[in-house]
Design an enzyme around this catalytic site. Structure first.
Site, PDB file in Angstrom:
ATOM      1  N   THR A  44      15.728  20.935  16.896  1.00 43.25           N
ATOM      2  CA  THR A  44      14.557  20.902  17.782  1.00 43.25           C
ATOM      3  C   THR A  44      13.596  21.984  17.282  1.00 43.25           C
ATOM      4  O   THR A  44      14.029  22.990  16.699  1.00 43.25           O
ATOM      5  CB  THR A  44      14.933  21.162  19.256  1.00 43.25           C
ATOM      6  OG1 THR A  44      15.749  22.315  19.318  1.00 43.25           O
ATOM      7  CG2 THR A  44      15.642  19.981  19.880  1.00 43.25           C
ATOM      8  N   VAL A  46      11.305  24.381  18.483  1.00 46.10           N
ATOM      9  CA  VAL A  46      11.206  25.786  18.906  1.00 46.10           C
ATOM     10  C   VAL A  46      12.442  26.560  18.431  1.00 46.10           C
ATOM     11  O   VAL A  46      12.343  27.670  17.900  1.00 46.10           O
ATOM     12  CB  VAL A  46      11.038  25.885  20.445  1.00 46.10           C
ATOM     13  CG1 VAL A  46      10.996  27.340  20.883  1.00 46.10           C
ATOM     14  CG2 VAL A  46       9.778  25.161  20.901  1.00 46.10           C
ATOM     15  N   CYS A  47      13.616  25.944  18.600  1.00 40.92           N
ATOM     16  CA  CYS A  47      14.869  26.601  18.181  1.00 40.92           C
ATOM     17  C   CYS A  47      14.842  26.916  16.690  1.00 40.92           C
ATOM     18  O   CYS A  47      15.310  27.972  16.254  1.00 40.92           O
ATOM     19  CB  CYS A  47      16.058  25.690  18.465  1.00 40.92           C
ATOM     20  SG  CYS A  47      16.249  25.270  20.190  1.00 40.92           S
ATOM     21  N   THR A  48      14.293  26.002  15.911  1.00 44.48           N
ATOM     22  CA  THR A  48      14.248  26.190  14.458  1.00 44.48           C
ATOM     23  C   THR A  48      13.452  27.455  14.127  1.00 44.48           C
ATOM     24  O   THR A  48      13.880  28.274  13.297  1.00 44.48           O
ATOM     25  CB  THR A  48      13.612  24.948  13.792  1.00 44.48           C
ATOM     26  OG1 THR A  48      14.381  23.803  14.163  1.00 44.48           O
ATOM     27  CG2 THR A  48      13.588  25.075  12.277  1.00 44.48           C
ATOM     28  N   LEU A  51      15.477  30.714  15.237  1.00 36.84           N
ATOM     29  CA  LEU A  51      16.609  31.103  14.387  1.00 36.84           C
ATOM     30  C   LEU A  51      16.143  31.627  13.041  1.00 36.84           C
ATOM     31  O   LEU A  51      16.736  32.556  12.488  1.00 36.84           O
ATOM     32  CB  LEU A  51      17.619  29.961  14.247  1.00 36.84           C
ATOM     33  CG  LEU A  51      18.658  30.048  15.371  1.00 36.84           C
ATOM     34  CD1 LEU A  51      18.137  29.605  16.702  1.00 36.84           C
ATOM     35  CD2 LEU A  51      19.921  29.306  15.017  1.00 36.84           C
TER      36      LEU A  51
END
Ligand code: BEZ
Length: 212
Positions: A44, A46-48, A51
């Site tokens: 997804t 935003v998560c990318t 991290l």
């Protein structure tokens, strides 16, 4: 309803499968500070970005003696594939363990908010001290990427309190003046700060940031 985990509580131990093998959380902490954070789902957007950015901060976390561990309720084989995407798109390879949770760690830490989603975690961050107690807990909705520079700022403040018995004022940044905590008497403060302090009020005693 299970009791929410709060600041000052013991951070519960768990074992989990991660991108860096099986981990026992308390052994992982091993006298360090730790950041345990959840992201809602692999692959997804935003998560990318989160991290990738957290990987870029590796040196900053190391400087502060902090170990970082991420979590989502996804399968380990999905973590491995997604890690490649993070490296390709964010300019930084994943360099901390990512838990492939079956939901049990998320439940233990209250990272699933059923009225937001039954299955996906919200964006929780727990900072855990070397004493394995919760020092900070923040929660963001899935659609808002967190500010990991702010997490570093809070860790700096927490470490100043732990090491020097000072607190940090509104919008404090590393290098700015700090406040002697109210629990420290003037007598005790005089030993710790022989150059004195600026007593704006008896309860508001300002000193230069110690340890610099
Ligand atoms: C994201 O990481 O991009 C995301 C995940 C869940 C909901 C909305 C955004």
């Amino acid at each position: 309803m299970t009791k929410a985990l709060l600041i000052g509580d013991d951070a519960p131990n768990f074992t989990a499968t991660t991108t860096e093998g099986e981990i026992d959380f308390h052994s992982f902490i091993d006298g360090h500070w730790a950041v345990l954070f959840s992201h809602p789902k692999n692959y997804t957007p935003v998560c990318t970005t989160e991290l990738g950015y957290t990987s870029k901060l590796k040196g900053e976390f190391e400087k502060r003696g902090v170990k970082v561990i991420g979590l989502s309720v996804d399968k380990i084989e999905d973590h491995d594939g997604w890690a490649k995407d993070i490296e390709d798109t964010q300019g930084a390879a994943l360099n901390f363990p990512l838990i492939a949770d079956d939901g049990s760690v998320a439940k233990l830490y209250g990272m699933i908010h059923p009225n937001a989603s039954d299955t996906m975690t919200v964006r929780s961050v727990f900072v855990v001290g070397p004493d394995k107690k919760v020092k900070l807990k923040v929660e963001y909705p899935a659609s808002t990427g967190r500010n990991f520079d702010e997490i570093l700022r809070v860790i700096d403040s927490l470490q100043l309190t732990a090491n020097h018995k000072v607190a940090t004022p509104v919008n404090w940044k590393d290098g700015e003046d700090v406040i002697i905590v109210p629990a420290v008497s003037n007598e005790e403060a005089a030993k710790q700060f022989p150059d004195g302090w600026n007593e704006v009020r008896p309860y508001l005693r300002i000193v230069p940031q110690p340890g610099r």
